[in-house]
Design a protein around this motif. Structure first.
Motif, PDB file in Angstrom:
ATOM      1  N   PRO A  67       0.887  -1.155  -0.006  1.00 51.95           N
ATOM      2  CA  PRO A  67      -0.053   0.020   0.107  1.00 51.95           C
ATOM      3  C   PRO A  67       0.678   1.296   0.193  1.00 51.95           C
ATOM      4  O   PRO A  67       0.532   2.170  -0.831  1.00 51.95           O
ATOM      5  N   ARG A  68       1.832   1.263   0.896  1.00 53.14           N
ATOM      6  CA  ARG A  68       2.832   2.610   0.747  1.00 53.14           C
ATOM      7  C   ARG A  68       3.414   2.846  -0.715  1.00 53.14           C
ATOM      8  O   ARG A  68       3.200   3.880  -0.998  1.00 53.14           O
ATOM      9  N   THR A  69       4.042   1.673  -1.348  1.00 51.28           N
ATOM     10  CA  THR A  69       4.472   2.104  -2.547  1.00 51.28           C
ATOM     11  C   THR A  69       3.538   2.369  -3.685  1.00 51.28           C
ATOM     12  O   THR A  69       3.734   3.116  -4.559  1.00 51.28           O
ATOM     13  N   VAL A 114      21.226   8.884  -4.674  1.00 51.30           N
ATOM     14  CA  VAL A 114      22.304   9.093  -3.276  1.00 51.30           C
ATOM     15  C   VAL A 114      21.990   8.387  -2.206  1.00 51.30           C
ATOM     16  O   VAL A 114      20.537   8.504  -1.816  1.00 51.30           O
ATOM     17  N   ASP A 115      22.876   7.534  -1.466  1.00 55.06           N
ATOM     18  CA  ASP A 115      22.523   6.948  -0.545  1.00 55.06           C
ATOM     19  C   ASP A 115      23.732   6.524   0.417  1.00 55.06           C
ATOM     20  O   ASP A 115      24.910   6.615  -0.205  1.00 55.06           O
ATOM     21  N   ALA A 116      23.464   6.544   1.599  1.00 59.30           N
ATOM     22  CA  ALA A 116      24.562   6.422   2.524  1.00 59.30           C
ATOM     23  C   ALA A 116      25.081   4.855   2.648  1.00 59.30           C
ATOM     24  O   ALA A 116      26.426   4.724   3.196  1.00 59.30           O
ATOM     25  N   ASP A 170      25.951  11.210   2.043  1.00 66.81           N
ATOM     26  CA  ASP A 170      25.011  11.592   3.301  1.00 66.81           C
ATOM     27  C   ASP A 170      24.085  12.625   2.995  1.00 66.81           C
ATOM     28  O   ASP A 170      24.419  13.737   2.439  1.00 66.81           O
ATOM     29  N   GLY A 171      22.668  12.328   3.171  1.00 65.50           N
ATOM     30  CA  GLY A 171      21.850  13.325   2.794  1.00 65.50           C
ATOM     31  C   GLY A 171      21.994  14.465   3.595  1.00 65.50           C
ATOM     32  O   GLY A 171      21.862  15.747   2.845  1.00 65.50           O
ATOM     33  N   ASP A 172      22.740  14.697   4.558  1.00 64.79           N
ATOM     34  CA  ASP A 172      23.106  15.853   5.269  1.00 64.79           C
ATOM     35  C   ASP A 172      24.308  16.782   4.544  1.00 64.79           C
ATOM     36  O   ASP A 172      24.283  17.831   4.738  1.00 64.79           O
ATOM     37  N   VAL A 204      17.137  10.720  -3.312  1.00 66.74           N
ATOM     38  CA  VAL A 204      17.905  10.799  -1.976  1.00 66.74           C
ATOM     39  C   VAL A 204      17.440   9.785  -0.865  1.00 66.74           C
ATOM     40  O   VAL A 204      16.366   9.522  -0.803  1.00 66.74           O
ATOM     41  N   GLY A 205      18.359   8.787  -0.624  1.00 69.22           N
ATOM     42  CA  GLY A 205      18.202   7.721   0.108  1.00 69.22           C
ATOM     43  C   GLY A 205      17.490   6.618  -0.610  1.00 69.22           C
ATOM     44  O   GLY A 205      16.471   5.965  -0.078  1.00 69.22           O
ATOM     45  N   GLY A 206      17.681   6.494  -1.920  1.00 65.69           N
ATOM     46  CA  GLY A 206      16.939   5.654  -2.736  1.00 65.69           C
ATOM     47  C   GLY A 206      17.116   4.209  -2.518  1.00 65.69           C
ATOM     48  O   GLY A 206      16.518   3.161  -3.216  1.00 65.69           O
TER      49      GLY A 206
HETATM   50  C1  LIG Z   1      13.978   3.166   4.993  1.00 64.65           C
HETATM   51  S1  LIG Z   1      15.141   3.200   3.480  1.00 64.65           S
HETATM   52  C2  LIG Z   1      13.945   3.965   2.064  1.00 64.65           C
HETATM   53  C3  LIG Z   1      14.538   3.745   0.795  1.00 64.65           C
HETATM   54  C4  LIG Z   1      13.536   4.326  -0.181  1.00 64.65           C
HETATM   55  N1  LIG Z   1      13.872   5.718  -0.341  1.00 64.65           N
HETATM   56  C5  LIG Z   1      12.218   3.759  -0.109  1.00 64.65           C
HETATM   57  O1  LIG Z   1      11.475   4.614   0.091  1.00 64.65           O
HETATM   58  O2  LIG Z   1      11.812   2.618  -0.402  1.00 64.65           O
HETATM   59  C6  LIG Z   1      16.157   4.646   3.892  1.00 64.65           C
HETATM   60  C7  LIG Z   1      17.179   4.710   2.996  1.00 64.65           C
HETATM   61  O3  LIG Z   1      17.991   5.870   3.460  1.00 64.65           O
HETATM   62  C8  LIG Z   1      19.351   5.551   3.695  1.00 64.65           C
HETATM   63  N2  LIG Z   1      19.928   6.635   4.458  1.00 64.65           N
HETATM   64  C9  LIG Z   1      19.852   6.580   5.707  1.00 64.65           C
HETATM   65  N3  LIG Z   1      20.488   7.335   6.377  1.00 64.65           N
HETATM   66  C10 LIG Z   1      20.994   8.550   5.266  1.00 64.65           C
HETATM   67  C11 LIG Z   1      21.671   9.617   5.193  1.00 64.65           C
HETATM   68  N4  LIG Z   1      22.125  10.190   6.322  1.00 64.65           N
HETATM   69  N5  LIG Z   1      21.862   9.913   3.994  1.00 64.65           N
HETATM   70  C12 LIG Z   1      21.553   9.325   3.053  1.00 64.65           C
HETATM   71  N6  LIG Z   1      20.784   8.012   2.858  1.00 64.65           N
HETATM   72  C13 LIG Z   1      20.764   7.630   4.226  1.00 64.65           C
HETATM   73  C14 LIG Z   1      19.368   4.120   3.953  1.00 64.65           C
HETATM   74  O4  LIG Z   1      20.757   3.473   3.441  1.00 64.65           O
HETATM   75  C15 LIG Z   1      18.196   3.726   2.966  1.00 64.65           C
HETATM   76  O5  LIG Z   1      18.817   3.098   1.941  1.00 64.65           O
END
Ligand SMILES: C[S@@+](CC[C@H](N)C(=O)[O-])C[C@H]1O[C@@H](n2cnc3c(N)ncnc32)[C@H](O)[C@@H]1O
Length: 156
Positions: free
Chosen positions: A22-24, A69-71, A98-100, A48-50
């Motif tokens: 449901p979320r996706t 971009v992902d950590a 880092d997203g930061d 971002v955080g993909g």
């Molecule tokens: C809950 S998952 C969400 C993945 C995707 N965005 C989704 O909605 O299905 C969170 C993602 O954010 C990444 N993440 C966590 N902290 C992060 C940061 N500070 N900067 C970038 N990515 C980060 C994690 O590695 C992970 O892939």
């Protein structure tokens, strides 16, 4: 009108795997509206955080260019594998970061569509990240931002 994403979704079962949660499904309904609005234009997308490419791979299969971009190096390794398996390795760029520090990773005004789903909860300070998302967008660009709230967590 049949869009490129429609054509990908028609074959989704064969290529992408498990059914939508449901979320996706909710996220895709928002993204579809934006993609429909853009017609057949090839978009530059920033996720971002993909993570492992749950959105990036279908978007690339629909003909868009996606930077993730992902950590997590592990998540990016899985993304790279999935992109290769889907035949879209040339349409996806994986950036460990880092997203930061997003402002230093992405050119200002270079992106048509920004995705930031379930990430603002885990960065140190969401305010500069949101500012960087906004500055990455070209004029007329769109952002899809999903942040869990307490009510959603309880419902979940
Ligand atoms: C809950 S998952 C969400 C993945 C995707 N965005 C989704 O909605 O299905 C969170 C993602 O954010 C990444 N993440 C966590 N902290 C992060 C940061 N500070 N900067 C970038 N990515 C980060 C994690 O590695 C992970 O892939």
């Amino acid at each position: 009108m049949t869009t490129r994403l429609d054509r990908v979704e028609q074959t989704r079962g064969r290529f992408v795997g498990p059914p939508l949660t449901p979320r996706t499904a909710a996220i895709w309904s928002v993204l579809r509206a934006e993609l429909d609005r853009r017609g057949d234009t090839e978009l530059t997308v920033l996720d971002v955080g993909g993570g492992t490419g749950g959105f990036a791979v279908p978007l690339a299969r629909a003909g868009h260019r996606v930077t993730v971009v992902d950590a997590s190096p592990d998540a990016l390794a899985a993304l790279t594998r999935r992109a290769a398996e889907a035949g879209v390795a040339d349409r996806i760029v994986a950036v460990q970061g880092d997203g930061d520090a997003l402002a230093g990773l992405v050119e200002p005004a270079s992106v048509d569509l920004v995705l930031c789903h379930a990430v603002l909860e885990v960065v140190d300070d969401p305010t500069p990240v949101v500012a960087a998302l906004a500055s990455a967008l070209r004029p007329g660009g769109a952002a899809s931002v999903l942040v869990a709230g307490r009510a959603a967590a309880v419902l979940g």
